[in-house]
Design a protein around this motif. Structure first.
Motif, PDB file in Angstrom:
ATOM      1  N   ASN A  30       1.065  -1.297   0.170  1.00 63.94           N
ATOM      2  CA  ASN A  30       0.068   0.006   0.197  1.00 63.94           C
ATOM      3  C   ASN A  30       0.870   1.348  -0.081  1.00 63.94           C
ATOM      4  OD1 ASN A  30       0.838   0.474   2.827  1.00 63.94           O
ATOM      5  ND2 ASN A  30      -0.638  -1.108   3.489  1.00 63.94           N
ATOM      6  N   GLU A  31       0.280   2.427  -0.120  1.00 67.17           N
ATOM      7  CA  GLU A  31       0.947   3.607  -0.122  1.00 67.17           C
ATOM      8  C   GLU A  31       1.754   3.912   1.148  1.00 67.17           C
ATOM      9  OE1 GLU A  31      -1.414   7.041  -1.233  1.00 67.17           O
ATOM     10  OE2 GLU A  31      -2.327   5.987  -2.773  1.00 67.17           O
ATOM     11  N   MET A  32       1.399   3.409   2.293  1.00 69.01           N
ATOM     12  CA  MET A  32       2.220   3.653   3.517  1.00 69.01           C
ATOM     13  C   MET A  32       3.390   2.795   3.515  1.00 69.01           C
ATOM     14  SD  MET A  32       2.572   5.128   6.210  1.00 69.01           S
ATOM     15  CE  MET A  32       0.577   5.964   6.413  1.00 69.01           C
ATOM     16  N   GLU A  33       3.252   1.485   2.997  1.00 67.47           N
ATOM     17  CA  GLU A  33       4.724   0.813   3.083  1.00 67.47           C
ATOM     18  C   GLU A  33       5.612   1.363   1.713  1.00 67.47           C
ATOM     19  OE1 GLU A  33       3.718  -3.367   2.253  1.00 67.47           O
ATOM     20  OE2 GLU A  33       2.770  -3.758   4.290  1.00 67.47           O
ATOM     21  N   ALA A  34       4.940   2.007   0.846  1.00 65.61           N
ATOM     22  CA  ALA A  34       5.560   2.506  -0.272  1.00 65.61           C
ATOM     23  C   ALA A  34       6.493   3.489   0.329  1.00 65.61           C
ATOM     24  CB  ALA A  34       4.934   2.947  -1.495  1.00 65.61           C
ATOM     25  N   VAL A  35       6.353   4.348   1.204  1.00 67.25           N
ATOM     26  CA  VAL A  35       6.886   5.562   1.774  1.00 67.25           C
ATOM     27  C   VAL A  35       7.950   5.120   2.724  1.00 67.25           C
ATOM     28  CG1 VAL A  35       5.175   6.998   1.108  1.00 67.25           C
ATOM     29  CG2 VAL A  35       4.970   6.167   3.357  1.00 67.25           C
ATOM     30  N   THR A  36       7.892   3.914   3.491  1.00 68.02           N
ATOM     31  CA  THR A  36       8.570   3.455   4.257  1.00 68.02           C
ATOM     32  C   THR A  36       9.417   2.420   3.986  1.00 68.02           C
ATOM     33  OG1 THR A  36       7.064   1.964   5.147  1.00 68.02           O
ATOM     34  CG2 THR A  36       7.155   3.987   6.244  1.00 68.02           C
ATOM     35  N   SER A  37       9.467   2.046   2.500  1.00 67.53           N
ATOM     36  CA  SER A  37      10.280   0.834   1.997  1.00 67.53           C
ATOM     37  C   SER A  37      11.637   1.500   2.018  1.00 67.53           C
ATOM     38  CB  SER A  37       9.518   0.567   0.763  1.00 67.53           C
ATOM     39  OG  SER A  37      10.476  -0.356  -0.275  1.00 67.53           O
ATOM     40  N   PRO A  38      12.640   0.417   2.097  1.00 66.88           N
ATOM     41  CA  PRO A  38      14.087   0.648   1.971  1.00 66.88           C
ATOM     42  C   PRO A  38      14.380   0.479   0.244  1.00 66.88           C
ATOM     43  CG  PRO A  38      13.793  -1.725   2.660  1.00 66.88           C
ATOM     44  CD  PRO A  38      12.380  -1.040   2.792  1.00 66.88           C
ATOM     45  N   LEU A  39      13.363   0.158  -0.321  1.00 70.98           N
ATOM     46  CA  LEU A  39      13.711  -0.130  -1.749  1.00 70.98           C
ATOM     47  C   LEU A  39      14.040   1.515  -2.498  1.00 70.98           C
ATOM     48  CD1 LEU A  39      10.963  -2.432  -2.663  1.00 70.98           C
ATOM     49  CD2 LEU A  39      13.435  -2.902  -2.864  1.00 70.98           C
TER      50      LEU A  39
END
Length: 450
Positions: free
Chosen positions: A121-130
């Motif tokens: 989701n967008e929340m995981e996208a903004v915290t992803s180490p990628l």
């Protein structure tokens, strides 16, 4: 055998079984034959004995592996996306009554030497180490754009024309870095190579929406998988066909394909028996002279005694290695399932690594995937041709399916099913929900009462 049918279907692969099920429901008289003594053809799920018979010339499996019946090993690994078209076909035909599905626990991507979770989701996208800090903002804007797009509302278009602009132009408009483009195109849109960048953006938009909506349906990952393996899918459609009068024959060799004086299909011969029909549908192995090889796929079925390292010790995983990460033209796919899916014995895991062959040493090409698995207890490697029909079948009424590609989902298979269905019937495939068994029984009871 000695009868006339509307359609004869050769091979019980998923494509053939879906088509025979759909045609039977529509009142066609179908004869379905397979030379093997099991369902599924190239997309079968094998028990331990069948697996060793196929890959080890009949050697016995070690007793430590457990019971034969505990194994249902897919020859061709694929996961279903929760919102993809095949799931709609299963629902509309009520084949879901024969199947039980379990969600795949996580979707991962290999990048810069490590395994990372694909943001769900967008929340995981903004915290992803990628992704770096500034790139996260750009990615968030892009994902919001994708999800807010409405064809009939120009205010949501941001100056983008999905049908005229190439995907590379859309990525550039949002300032997305090459690594992010790579991640979006391969880990979410699930393309196997980079050709998508230079195709109309609409195609990638549709795939990204499919991924996002599939994740939204169940959370964690977009993928679902049938208990007891993918071999359950063709069997489910075979049962559907049988309910509507379809005739099935396993372990039945096809000795000859029969044609009339004009070269049109008229029937088949098996030993001394013949069966006749106006049309035939079959997988490429039944028509070697009518197909061409356009590539090869290498697959390694690996039996592990542990989950895939660096994925959080979860029971099932989809892991993609984008081609640029390992200097290739095609991605490497890893699909891992476990005893929780009733496909192997307790405390074992099945990981299947696959890719499109690019060199003369296919097994070396999947090495980057094999190295991520940790210790491998047993490994079975196969290389298969990707065959496609030379003609569309309208002249000789021979309709041949395409071989299964290296992709990890069913999108290309459903495209082939739709295409063959239209050529066989002359009509587009429109999914009509058929009555469920309970509804049929209720209407029959009502009829008897009146």
């Amino acid at each position: 055998m000695e009868e006339n049918y509307d359609v004869i279907v050769l091979g019980t692969g998923l494509t053939e079984c879906v088509l025979s099920g759909l045609l039977s429901v529509e009142g066609k008289k179908v004869l379905h034959i397979d030379r093997n003594d099991y369902y599924g053809g190239e997309s079968a799920s094998l028990n331990l004995t069948q697996l060793y018979r196929r890959f080890r010339s009949g050697a016995d499996a070690p007793e430590s592996f457990g019971r034969d019946r505990d194994y249902n090993v897919d020859l061709i690994p694929k996961f279903m996306m929760a919102n993809e078209e095949l799931v709609r076909v299963l629902t509309h035909t009520d084949v879901t009554r024969y199947l039980e599905f379990k969600q795949i626990d996580g979707s991962f991507v290999y990048r810069d030497g490590r395994i990372s979770k694909v943001p769900a989701n967008e929340m995981e996208a903004v915290t992803s180490p990628l992704i770096g800090l500034f790139e996260k903002r750009r990615l968030k804007k892009f994902l919001e754009f994708i999800q807010n797009w409405k064809d009939d509302d120009a205010s949501t278009h941001n100056g983008v024309d999905l049908d005229r602009m190439q995907m590379i132009e859309v990525f550039k408009k949002f300032g997305l870095e090459t690594g992010t483009q790579d991640f979006l195109g391969h880990a979410m849109a699930l393309y196997t190579d980079d050709e998508f960048l230079h195709r109309p953006a609409r195609e990638t938009y549709d795939r990204l929406i499919l991924y996002v909506s599939s994740v939204a349906r169940y959370g964690k990952s977009p993928y679902i998988y049938p208990l007891y393996g993918l071999g359950e899918l063709p069997q489910g459609f075979a049962r559907l066909s049988a309910i509507y009068g379809g005739t099935y024959m396993l372990d039945k060799p096809v000795s000859e394909i029969l044609y009339d004086d004009e070269g049109k299909f008229k029937g088949i011969r098996s030993g001394d028996e013949k069966a006749y029909a106006k049309q035939v549908i079959g997988d490429p192995s039944y028509f070697p002279g009518k197909v061409k090889t356009v590539g090869r796929v290498v697959r390694a079925i690996c039996l592990l005694q542990h989950p895939i390292p660096n994925t959080g010790d979860i029971n099932s995983v989809q892991l993609i290695i984008p081609q640029k990460q390992v200097n290739r033209k095609n991605d490497i796919y890893i699909a891992c399932v476990s005893a929780s899916h009733n496909v192997c014995a307790k405390d074992y895991y099945l990981a299947i690594v696959s890719t499109i062959v690019e060199t003369e040493i296919p097994e070396k090409e999947i090495l980057p995937g094999l190295q991520l698995l940790g210790p491998i207890t047993e490994k079975f490697v196969s290389v298969s041709d990707i065959n496609v029909p030379l003609e569309d079948g309208t002249k000789d009424q021979v309709f041949i399916s395409k071989s299964y590609d290296a992709s990890s989902h069913f999108v290309s298979i459903m495209e082939d099913i739709r295409d063959i269905y239209k050529r066989v019937t002359g009509d587009e495939l429109v999914l009509k929900r058929r009555p469920r068994q309970e509804e049929e029984q209720a209407s029959m009871a009502a009829g008897q009462v009146s």
